[in-house]
Design an enzyme around this catalytic site. Structure first.
Site, PDB file in Angstrom:
ATOM      1  N   ASP A  94      43.775 -33.472  -7.764  1.00  0.00           N
ATOM      2  CA  ASP A  94      43.994 -32.051  -7.606  1.00  0.00           C
ATOM      3  C   ASP A  94      44.558 -31.833  -6.201  1.00  0.00           C
ATOM      4  O   ASP A  94      44.381 -32.665  -5.305  1.00  0.00           O
ATOM      5  CB  ASP A  94      42.686 -31.273  -7.829  1.00  0.00           C
ATOM      6  CG  ASP A  94      42.952 -29.786  -8.047  1.00  0.00           C
ATOM      7  OD1 ASP A  94      41.988 -29.048  -8.282  1.00  0.00           O
ATOM      8  OD2 ASP A  94      44.137 -29.364  -7.969  1.00  0.00           O
ATOM      9  N   GLY A  97      44.306 -26.819  -3.361  1.00  0.00           N
ATOM     10  CA  GLY A  97      44.349 -25.359  -3.381  1.00  0.00           C
ATOM     11  C   GLY A  97      42.990 -24.768  -3.709  1.00  0.00           C
ATOM     12  O   GLY A  97      42.396 -24.018  -2.936  1.00  0.00           O
ATOM     13  N   PHE A  98      42.466 -25.161  -4.841  1.00  0.00           N
ATOM     14  CA  PHE A  98      41.196 -24.597  -5.319  1.00  0.00           C
ATOM     15  C   PHE A  98      40.060 -24.933  -4.371  1.00  0.00           C
ATOM     16  O   PHE A  98      39.237 -24.076  -4.029  1.00  0.00           O
ATOM     17  CB  PHE A  98      40.897 -25.165  -6.698  1.00  0.00           C
ATOM     18  CG  PHE A  98      39.622 -24.663  -7.305  1.00  0.00           C
ATOM     19  CD1 PHE A  98      38.464 -25.424  -7.250  1.00  0.00           C
ATOM     20  CD2 PHE A  98      39.569 -23.417  -7.917  1.00  0.00           C
ATOM     21  CE1 PHE A  98      37.281 -24.962  -7.814  1.00  0.00           C
ATOM     22  CE2 PHE A  98      38.386 -22.947  -8.483  1.00  0.00           C
ATOM     23  CZ  PHE A  98      37.243 -23.732  -8.424  1.00  0.00           C
ATOM     24  N   ASP A 148      48.625 -24.765  -5.039  1.00  0.00           N
ATOM     25  CA  ASP A 148      48.665 -23.403  -5.572  1.00  0.00           C
ATOM     26  C   ASP A 148      47.563 -22.557  -4.955  1.00  0.00           C
ATOM     27  O   ASP A 148      46.673 -23.063  -4.272  1.00  0.00           O
ATOM     28  CB  ASP A 148      48.474 -23.442  -7.093  1.00  0.00           C
ATOM     29  CG  ASP A 148      47.124 -24.054  -7.476  1.00  0.00           C
ATOM     30  OD1 ASP A 148      46.611 -24.899  -6.702  1.00  0.00           O
ATOM     31  OD2 ASP A 148      46.585 -23.692  -8.532  1.00  0.00           O
ATOM     32  N   GLN A 191      49.460 -19.557 -12.986  1.00  0.00           N
ATOM     33  CA  GLN A 191      48.411 -18.664 -12.522  1.00  0.00           C
ATOM     34  C   GLN A 191      48.558 -17.296 -13.208  1.00  0.00           C
ATOM     35  O   GLN A 191      49.054 -17.228 -14.331  1.00  0.00           O
ATOM     36  CB  GLN A 191      48.459 -18.548 -10.981  1.00  0.00           C
ATOM     37  CG  GLN A 191      48.085 -19.831 -10.261  1.00  0.00           C
ATOM     38  CD  GLN A 191      46.608 -20.191 -10.384  1.00  0.00           C
ATOM     39  OE1 GLN A 191      45.768 -19.366 -10.793  1.00  0.00           O
ATOM     40  NE2 GLN A 191      46.274 -21.425 -10.031  1.00  0.00           N
ATOM     41  N   ASP A 268      39.110 -31.424 -17.111  1.00  0.00           N
ATOM     42  CA  ASP A 268      38.241 -32.066 -16.108  1.00  0.00           C
ATOM     43  C   ASP A 268      37.130 -31.097 -15.758  1.00  0.00           C
ATOM     44  O   ASP A 268      37.349 -29.874 -15.806  1.00  0.00           O
ATOM     45  CB  ASP A 268      39.028 -32.394 -14.827  1.00  0.00           C
ATOM     46  CG  ASP A 268      39.037 -31.189 -13.876  1.00  0.00           C
ATOM     47  OD1 ASP A 268      39.898 -30.304 -14.077  1.00  0.00           O
ATOM     48  OD2 ASP A 268      38.157 -31.118 -12.993  1.00  0.00           O
ATOM     49  N   CYS A 306      23.181 -41.199 -29.671  1.00  0.00           N
ATOM     50  CA  CYS A 306      24.162 -41.663 -28.677  1.00  0.00           C
ATOM     51  C   CYS A 306      24.166 -43.191 -28.586  1.00  0.00           C
ATOM     52  O   CYS A 306      23.131 -43.842 -28.671  1.00  0.00           O
ATOM     53  CB  CYS A 306      23.813 -41.063 -27.309  1.00  0.00           C
ATOM     54  SG  CYS A 306      24.940 -41.577 -25.996  1.00  0.00           S
ATOM     55  N   CYS A 308      25.243 -44.897 -25.896  1.00  0.00           N
ATOM     56  CA  CYS A 308      25.448 -45.336 -24.508  1.00  0.00           C
ATOM     57  C   CYS A 308      24.322 -46.254 -24.033  1.00  0.00           C
ATOM     58  O   CYS A 308      23.227 -46.302 -24.607  1.00  0.00           O
ATOM     59  CB  CYS A 308      25.594 -44.122 -23.580  1.00  0.00           C
ATOM     60  SG  CYS A 308      24.052 -43.458 -22.928  1.00  0.00           S
ATOM     61  N   CYS A 311      20.910 -44.579 -23.485  1.00  0.00           N
ATOM     62  CA  CYS A 311      20.173 -44.207 -24.700  1.00  0.00           C
ATOM     63  C   CYS A 311      19.717 -45.422 -25.499  1.00  0.00           C
ATOM     64  O   CYS A 311      18.730 -45.357 -26.240  1.00  0.00           O
ATOM     65  CB  CYS A 311      21.036 -43.303 -25.578  1.00  0.00           C
ATOM     66  SG  CYS A 311      21.347 -41.706 -24.811  1.00  0.00           S
ATOM     67  N   HIS A 337      25.027 -41.075 -19.342  1.00  0.00           N
ATOM     68  CA  HIS A 337      24.917 -40.516 -20.702  1.00  0.00           C
ATOM     69  C   HIS A 337      25.788 -39.262 -20.865  1.00  0.00           C
ATOM     70  O   HIS A 337      26.528 -39.119 -21.849  1.00  0.00           O
ATOM     71  CB  HIS A 337      23.472 -40.158 -21.024  1.00  0.00           C
ATOM     72  CG  HIS A 337      23.369 -39.256 -22.214  1.00  0.00           C
ATOM     73  ND1 HIS A 337      23.561 -39.703 -23.510  1.00  0.00           N
ATOM     74  CD2 HIS A 337      23.174 -37.918 -22.296  1.00  0.00           C
ATOM     75  CE1 HIS A 337      23.482 -38.669 -24.342  1.00  0.00           C
ATOM     76  NE2 HIS A 337      23.255 -37.574 -23.643  1.00  0.00           N
TER      77      HIS A 337
HETATM   78  N1  LIG Z   1      28.341 -27.758 -12.653  1.00  0.00           N
HETATM   79  C1  LIG Z   1      29.355 -27.225 -12.577  1.00  0.00           C
HETATM   80  C2  LIG Z   1      30.616 -26.555 -12.491  1.00  0.00           C
HETATM   81  C3  LIG Z   1      31.176 -26.257 -11.254  1.00  0.00           C
HETATM   82  C4  LIG Z   1      32.389 -25.563 -11.185  1.00  0.00           C
HETATM   83  C5  LIG Z   1      33.023 -25.210 -12.366  1.00  0.00           C
HETATM   84  C6  LIG Z   1      34.282 -24.428 -12.317  1.00  0.00           C
HETATM   85  C7  LIG Z   1      35.495 -25.309 -12.144  1.00  0.00           C
HETATM   86  N2  LIG Z   1      36.594 -24.419 -12.361  1.00  0.00           N
HETATM   87  C8  LIG Z   1      37.822 -24.638 -11.905  1.00  0.00           C
HETATM   88  N3  LIG Z   1      38.202 -25.766 -11.251  1.00  0.00           N
HETATM   89  C9  LIG Z   1      39.507 -25.534 -10.912  1.00  0.00           C
HETATM   90  C10 LIG Z   1      40.411 -26.309 -10.176  1.00  0.00           C
HETATM   91  C11 LIG Z   1      41.690 -25.760  -9.905  1.00  0.00           C
HETATM   92  N4  LIG Z   1      42.597 -26.497  -9.157  1.00  0.00           N
HETATM   93  C12 LIG Z   1      43.781 -25.938  -8.818  1.00  0.00           C
HETATM   94  N5  LIG Z   1      44.643 -26.614  -8.044  1.00  0.00           N
HETATM   95  N6  LIG Z   1      44.134 -24.676  -9.264  1.00  0.00           N
HETATM   96  C13 LIG Z   1      43.343 -23.936 -10.042  1.00  0.00           C
HETATM   97  O1  LIG Z   1      43.725 -22.787 -10.401  1.00  0.00           O
HETATM   98  C14 LIG Z   1      42.041 -24.472 -10.390  1.00  0.00           C
HETATM   99  C15 LIG Z   1      41.150 -23.725 -11.154  1.00  0.00           C
HETATM  100  C16 LIG Z   1      39.883 -24.252 -11.399  1.00  0.00           C
HETATM  101  N7  LIG Z   1      38.811 -23.728 -12.026  1.00  0.00           N
HETATM  102  C17 LIG Z   1      32.487 -25.526 -13.609  1.00  0.00           C
HETATM  103  C18 LIG Z   1      31.259 -26.195 -13.668  1.00  0.00           C
HETATM  104 ZN   LIG Z   2      23.537 -41.628 -24.252  1.00  0.00          ZN
END
Ligand SMILES: N#Cc1ccc(CCNc2nc3cc4nc(N)[nH]c(=O)c4cc3[nH]2)cc1
Ligand SMILES: [Zn+2]
Length: 373
Positions: A94, A97-98, A148, A191, A268, A306, A308, A311, A337
């Site tokens: 990645d 940005g985020f 971004d 976006q 992811d 499962c 794995c 398990c 797991h």
């Molecule tokens: N436990 C746990 C847990 C922690 C955080 C999340 C939310 C992850 N969401 C998320 N990751 C991102 C990465 C991103 N990377 C970039 N470059 N741009 C994104 O708009 C972007 C949007 C995202 N939205 C989901 C579950």
């Molecule tokens: Zn398992």
């Protein structure tokens, strides 16, 4: 010769979901695929051999973290991420940005880039599209992401529009700065927050730049699930069918299935590894908190269905004991797991696509897991 090739194998007659295969310089894998997150050049608690044992073919790492520590030049000199962490399959990074927006404070966003304070030592740092791409070229991942701005949720229409338009200008700068497009595939990121008109505009602007793959960004940031699904229904049909589509940050079982139904190929999320380290694990009939007292004398596996290592060899009682005593093996077995559970779920989803029955699969899975239909 582009760095990656997407092969569309089949479309599910019942749902429109796609079965595909992505070929990268470090191997190929079937899609839809879930990518375990290895933020700092390691999937926390898992060795590369163990990741292969659970059949992981691509993992994600973060430019933001590796830029701060140990620095991308050191990783480059170690043979890139593949050499440094001794992982010979595919990697996606990645762009930072985020993470800049979600991890650091004291941010200043300008057209040039983002000034922020390191979450490690508070020192002042600067990241731009050019610096993000140079860092990712050093890290050497097979798939790299454009730098971004992931607009916060909620934000007003005007902020979302300005942010989306800057993301497009930044995407152009990323393409220009990318040193080795034949070795590393640069994906564009769409976006537009939760505004249909901006989502359509962003999809057009980003696909006009012609990337080898596209991510839907700006989601899984706290918006209601129904809004995420609506944004996917608007955005994904505007992305080319012959390129991979990647939904960033999504990883709960229900939204993996919902995303695949809406045409997403790659996912992811830190969810399985993060909740695993806190003692929450997936089972075929829903999540359980294995550290709870009710499992003290439960001598069954975390998930009886499962396959794995965790398990097949250990009980809920034993894993609860490991968590209660702070033993590292507990975190590892729960992580092991949860990752295998999602990798198996993606395999079941691919089989449902082959048999044109993904909507039936969703119904069966939601019923057993306890999700509302
Ligand atoms: N436990 C746990 C847990 C922690 C955080 C999340 C939310 C992850 N969401 C998320 N990751 C991102 C990465 C991103 N990377 C970039 N470059 N741009 C994104 O708009 C972007 C949007 C995202 N939205 C989901 C579950
Ligand atoms: Zn398992």
């Amino acid at each position: 010769m582009p760095a990656i090739r997407y092969e569309l194998i089949k479309t599910c007659k019942q749902s429109g979901a796609r079965l595909g295969r992505i070929h990268t310089p470090h191997g190929s894998f079937e899609t839809p695929v879930f990518m375990p997150v290895g933020t700092q050049a390691t999937v926390k608690g898992m060795s590369p051999d163990e990741l292969k044992e659970i059949d992981a073919h691509i993992i994600l790492s973060n430019t933001y973290h590796l830029f701060l520590r140990p620095g991308s030049e050191l990783v480059r000199d170690a043979g890139g991420l593949h050499g440094f962490m001794n992982w010979d399959r595919s990697i996606l990074t990645d762009s930072g940005g985020f993470q800049v927006f979600s991890l650091s404070d004291l941010r200043d966003i300008t057209e040039e880039g983002v000034t922020f304070r390191s979450h490690i030592d508070g020192s002042k740092k600067f990241m731009s599209p050019e610096i993000s791409i140079k860092t990712q070229n050093d890290l050497g991942a097979d798939i790299i992401m454009a730098f971004d701005e992931c607009a916060p949720y909620p934000c007003d229409f005007d902020y979302a529009r300005k942010s989306m338009e800057m993301t497009t200008r930044w995407a152009k700068r990323c393409k220009q700065a990318h040193a080795r497009p034949e070795d590393q595939a640069l994906f564009g990121i769409v976006q537009g927050s939760v505004y249909p008109e901006l989502r359509k505009e962003s999809a057009k602007q980003i696909t006009d730049l012609d990337f080898p793959g596209y991510a839907v960004g700006g989601l899984s940031v706290g918006e209601p699930g129904e809004v995420m699904k609506e944004m996917l229904e608007i955005t994904v049909p505007l992305l080319p069918a012959d390129k991979p589509r990647y939904l960033m940050g999504v990883g709960s079982p229900d939204y993996l299935i919902e995303g695949v139904i809406r045409g997403i190929d790659m996912f992811d999320c830190v969810l399985p590894t993060r909740i695993g380290r806190n003692g929450t694990v997936f089972t075929s009939s829903g999540r359980i908190i294995v550290r709870d007292a009710k499992y003290a004398r439960d001598f069954s596996p975390m998930d009886p269905e499962c396959d794995c290592y965790a398990c097949r060899n250990f009980t809920r009682a034993y894993i609860r004991h490991l968590f209660k005593t702070g033993e590292i093996l507990g975190l590892r077995l729960a992580t092991w797991h949860n990752l295998r559970f999602l990798i198996n779920l993606m395999s079941d989803i691919r089989q449902a696509i082959r048999e044109d029955r993904l909507l039936d699969f969703r119904k069966e899975f939601f019923t057993r897991f306890g999700y509302p239909l």
